[in-house]
Structure formats: C-alpha cells, structure tokens
Design a protein around this motif. Structure first.
Motif, PDB file in Angstrom:
ATOM      1  N   ARG A  40      30.731  44.500  53.153  1.00  0.00           N
ATOM      2  CA  ARG A  40      30.762  43.567  51.637  1.00  0.00           C
ATOM      3  C   ARG A  40      29.178  43.055  51.842  1.00  0.00           C
ATOM      4  O   ARG A  40      28.579  43.721  51.773  1.00  0.00           O
ATOM      5  N   ALA A  95      34.488  40.848  50.630  1.00  0.00           N
ATOM      6  CA  ALA A  95      35.245  41.718  50.970  1.00  0.00           C
ATOM      7  C   ALA A  95      36.269  42.081  49.980  1.00  0.00           C
ATOM      8  O   ALA A  95      37.530  42.600  50.052  1.00  0.00           O
ATOM      9  N   ASN A 155      39.453  37.960  49.097  1.00  0.00           N
ATOM     10  CA  ASN A 155      38.744  37.812  50.549  1.00  0.00           C
ATOM     11  C   ASN A 155      37.322  37.407  50.949  1.00  0.00           C
ATOM     12  O   ASN A 155      36.279  38.082  50.178  1.00  0.00           O
ATOM     13  N   SER A 198      37.442  45.188  48.827  1.00  0.00           N
ATOM     14  CA  SER A 198      38.194  46.467  49.329  1.00  0.00           C
ATOM     15  C   SER A 198      39.646  45.646  50.075  1.00  0.00           C
ATOM     16  O   SER A 198      40.352  46.247  49.837  1.00  0.00           O
ATOM     17  N   LYS A 199      39.510  44.349  50.896  1.00  0.00           N
ATOM     18  CA  LYS A 199      40.848  43.565  50.995  1.00  0.00           C
ATOM     19  C   LYS A 199      41.400  42.560  50.263  1.00  0.00           C
ATOM     20  O   LYS A 199      42.820  41.920  50.382  1.00  0.00           O
ATOM     21  N   ASP A 200      41.087  42.484  48.958  1.00  0.00           N
ATOM     22  CA  ASP A 200      41.773  41.626  47.972  1.00  0.00           C
ATOM     23  C   ASP A 200      42.754  42.160  47.093  1.00  0.00           C
ATOM     24  O   ASP A 200      43.284  43.585  47.085  1.00  0.00           O
TER      25      ASP A 200
END
Length: 485
Positions: free
Chosen positions: A428, A477, A387, A479-481
């Motif tokens: 981010r 970001a 992300n 944590s969204k990967d």
C-alpha cells in the motif's frame, strides 16, 4: 550538510475563470481566459519563474463538463503533432487563426514571448471516421471524434513538447480516457524531467506512480479542479500528503470556485508545503517558489523551507464542502488526561495510538475520536470502487460521529503527544494527511512520518498541537481497485 542538485522557480495558478459556456460563444469564453493567462504568464516570468501551471478547466470554466459531447465540441481544440510551434506571423496578429486552434496559438506565443515553460489543461478533439479503428486511439466513436481532457506543455520557444490525456475521469461524459494510459514525461533546460497527471488521477496508481517507480520521475505537474472533502481529502491535504509520502515535488494548480468547494493550490516537496494557498477570498493568485530537485534521493535529506500560508478566512461562506461518511468506520472516543494507548481494528487493519490530550479544567473542549477503516469506497458517481485503509484522529463535538470535522468544532483540546501507526500492507501507499480547524495545513515539522522495519507506518508529533481538526494515515491498495481501467 543539505545540498540541492538542481533548482528551478515554479509558479502555479489558483485560477477563477471567466465567461459562460451557456451564454457566450467558444471564441469569447476561450479568448477571455487566454487573455488572463497571457497576463499571468507575463507576471510569472517577471518573477523569474521557469515554469507556470494552470488548472483543469481553466480555459473553458468547469460548466463545460455539464454539456453533452456534441454541445461541448465547439469549445474543444485541435493540436498539431509534438515539436510544433506557431509562426511568428500568428503571434504578431498578422495571420487569421481558426477558432479550434486559438489555444494552441495563444499559449505557443505567450510561452515564446516570455521565455517560460507553460502547462495548461484544455478540452482536445481528434476528428476520426465513425466506427473505424484508428492506430493511436482505438475505435472512433459514433459521433466522429475522440474528445479528451488534455494537458499541453510548451517550452520557452513556444514549441509544443508534450501532451497528456486524463486517465481517470470524474463525472465527465463529454470526454473519454485514452485506450492506453499516457505515461507522459517532458524534459526541461533546467535539468528536470516532469511527469503529468490531472485531478482524479492522483487517487490511482496510473499514470504518476508508474512514472515514479518505473522511470524514476520525482517532479510532477498536477492541474486540478478538486472539491474539498473532510476530514481527510481536502485539496491541500491530498497534495501535501502525496508529495510527502513519495518524497516527490508536486506543482498543484487548482480551479478557484469556493461555492463548489474548489480551492487550494501549492508547491510541495518531501518536507511538505513549500508555498500554498487555500482561502475562499483569494480569487486568482500566483503561488511562486524556488524548488530544489533531489531526483537521487526520494526520501533523503530535506532542506528547510519557509512555509507561506495565505489564508484570511475560516470556513468563510461560501465554501462548499463534501464530508466523508464515517458511520461505517470503527471508532472510539479519546479521553483527556495522562498518556494513554488506544488500539482499534477494522477487518484486516489495526491502528494503535499512543496519545496525551489536555483540556483546561475551566473549559469544555470538543473531543477527539480514533477512526479505523479497511475496505472499499465508491467514488466518481459510482464509476470507481477503490480500496482504502485508514487510521485517523478527528475532532468531534459529541459522541455522534456525524458531528466530526464540522464547522462547529471550535473548542479543541490540545494534543500534547501523538504516535499513530497501523499495520498497513507493504503493497500500500500510505499518505500522511492533516488539517487544522481553520482548514489550513499544520505548521512545518508538526508531524514526522516514520517507516518501521516490520512494514508499519506511523505519524508522530514533534510539538504540541492545538489546532488539529484531523490527522490521519490514508492507505491505498491500488491492485484491489475495481475501476474498469
């Protein structure tokens, strides 16, 4: 008053390996490059370096990554447990060294002989019983071995003091990632603790940011074989941006293969580049610099540094290059004239640009465009979906976004003023990235990175810019990967 708590001299190697894994034996390929390492280590030590760093695949050549696991296996090396060194007899040549231990023996001896810390990347093999569960590495592969891309560290006495196994592989089927991410830190006798990562790892949270945020590590070592990508991810852009945002020190050693887009090494801190090189015609080079360590102030006062740029070529052939596909980004043309404001959104990200651009009336200048993007991008041959959020200004030859950041962007207008910001999420990391039309970093002090009270992040010019090919804020970001790790 600017003070330095501790200081050390670092050397990073932009290295062009020799040998062929297709036509030479492993002993020949490893031996040639070990001999080259020996000379470079001695030269760095003569310059007073405390630590030297070599790139990813430097001992085997990058061609190793194109081999199957079994075909690559003879080039891989075994390493003993940490806190081990070779006996002096081996260094004196009075003891036969097994083929799968020549790297350990050579690097241990070179470090001891020159009283310098040595960091190198090498293919590591750990033999295991096929299909059985092991304590450290998990279930043994069917072919009977774990194979890792590993960074190994030797102290001034030639003792193996640390090992890091690469977490995020990039088109490397011969290797596997460790089942638990290595969070490797090693101390030095000059009072600095270093964290380790390799190449593609720098695009992710693990391992380096865990070390940064959870353990307070501020000095990092980065062997890489990075391929340049315009307009925001050339090697030197990423290296400088990462160090600047975090206020960290980064020792980045890159593989030198211009035809494949692999150039660019340097030493960086919170102010940006202390010393770097990015030139297709450089070949193997030592970049050495004195580094001040500020572990207690990640974004504190920064001592001024002399920037050393060592390039003699612009878009010199051969210099391979990847290009990010900007067609899915929102974009708008920027116009020359009086000071103006541009506002552009993409999904949940909105970018604002206050700017002034001038072009001599008797000339036709290439135009700049503002780009905005928020969403996912696939990397590593489709293995990783990450992300990103981006606010960027890029030079283009015409209104077609496919003309942006290409070799024929020559007649740049001057950016007289620029204030670029975006409403990036506080979760981010946002990296300030820039590159000139000569594919070099902007001069020190060209762009100030600002952190605003509402969580927004901005880049502001402190002087007119006449050479900027691309300027951006590259947000991640983590944590969204979606990366399977």
């Amino acid at each position: 008053m600017c003070t330095t708590a501790r200081s050390y001299k670092a050397a990073v190697i932009e290295y062009s390996p020799t040998g062929s894994v297709f036509s030479q034996t492993p002993t020949e390929v490893l031996g040639q490059n070990l001999n080259n390492y020996n000379q470079l280590i001695a030269e760095a030590a003569s310059l007073g370096a405390d630590i030297i760093v070599f790139p990813e695949y430097g001992l085997t050549t990058l061609s190793l990554s194109s081999l199957s696991r079994l075909a690559a296996r003879p080039f891989l090396q075994q390493f003993p447990s940490i806190n081990t060194s070779v006996p002096q007899l081996s260094c004196d040549g009075n003891k036969t060294v097994p083929d799968n231990e020549i790297v350990f023996t050579g690097l241990s001896c070179y470090a001891r002989r020159n009283a310098i810390y040595v960091v190198a990347n090498v293919g590591e093999i750990v033999m295991c019983p096929s299909g059985q569960n092991t304590t450290e590495n998990g279930v043994c592969p069917e072919d009977g071995a774990f194979q890792y891309s590993s960074n190994v560290v030797f102290d001034r006495n030639g003792v193996l003091i640390a090992r890091y196994r690469k977490t995020h592989l990039f088109l490397e089927p011969l290797f596997q990632s460790p089942i638990i991410t290595d969070l490797t830190v090693f101390p030095t006798d000059f009072g600095v603790n270093f964290g380790l990562m390799t190449c593609f790892d720098i695009m992710f949270y693990e391992p380096a940011l865990s070390l940064y945020y959870q353990q307070g590590i501020r000095n990092f070592i980065f062997p890489t074989a990075w391929v340049d990508e315009l307009p925001f991810l050339t090697a030197i852009q990423k290296q400088e941006a990462w160090a600047r945002f975090l206020g960290a020190t980064l020792l980045a050693s890159n593989y030198h293969l211009p035809a494949n887009g692999q150039i660019g090494s340097g030493i960086y801190d919170a102010a940006g580049a202390i010393s770097y090189i990015s030139s297709p015609d450089s070949g193997t080079r030592i970049i050495a610099a004195q580094v001040g360590n500020k572990e207690d102030s990640p974004r504190g006062e920064v001592c001024p540094k002399e920037i050393l740029q060592n390039s003699t070529a612009r878009w010199m052939e051969p210099h391979g290059m990847l290009y990010e596909d900007l067609t899915n980004y929102s974009s708008m043309e920027l116009t020359a004239g009086v000071a103006q404001t541009a506002f552009l959104c993409h999904d949940d990200l909105c970018c604002q640009l206050n700017y002034s651009i001038s072009c001599p009336s008797n000339e036709i200048c290439d135009q700049y465009r503002l780009f905005t993007y928020s969403g996912f991008r696939t990397l590593g041959g489709g293995v990783y979906t990450v992300n990103i959020q981006l606010c960027g200004v890029v030079a283009c030859t015409d209104q077609n976004v496919k003309s942006c950041a290409k070799p024929d962007v020559i007649n740049l207008a001057q950016i007289d003023a620029l204030d670029l910001s975006g409403n990036f999420s506080s979760a981010r990391q946002v990296y300030p990235t820039s590159i000139t039309k000569d594919l070099q970093l902007l001069p020190a002090g060209s762009l100030d990175l600002n952190f605003y009270g509402d969580g927004a992040i901005g880049l502001i010019t402190s002087l007119p810019l006449s050479e900027a090919l691309a300027i951006g804020l590259y947000g991640r970001a983590y944590s969204k990967d979606i990366d399977g790790k």
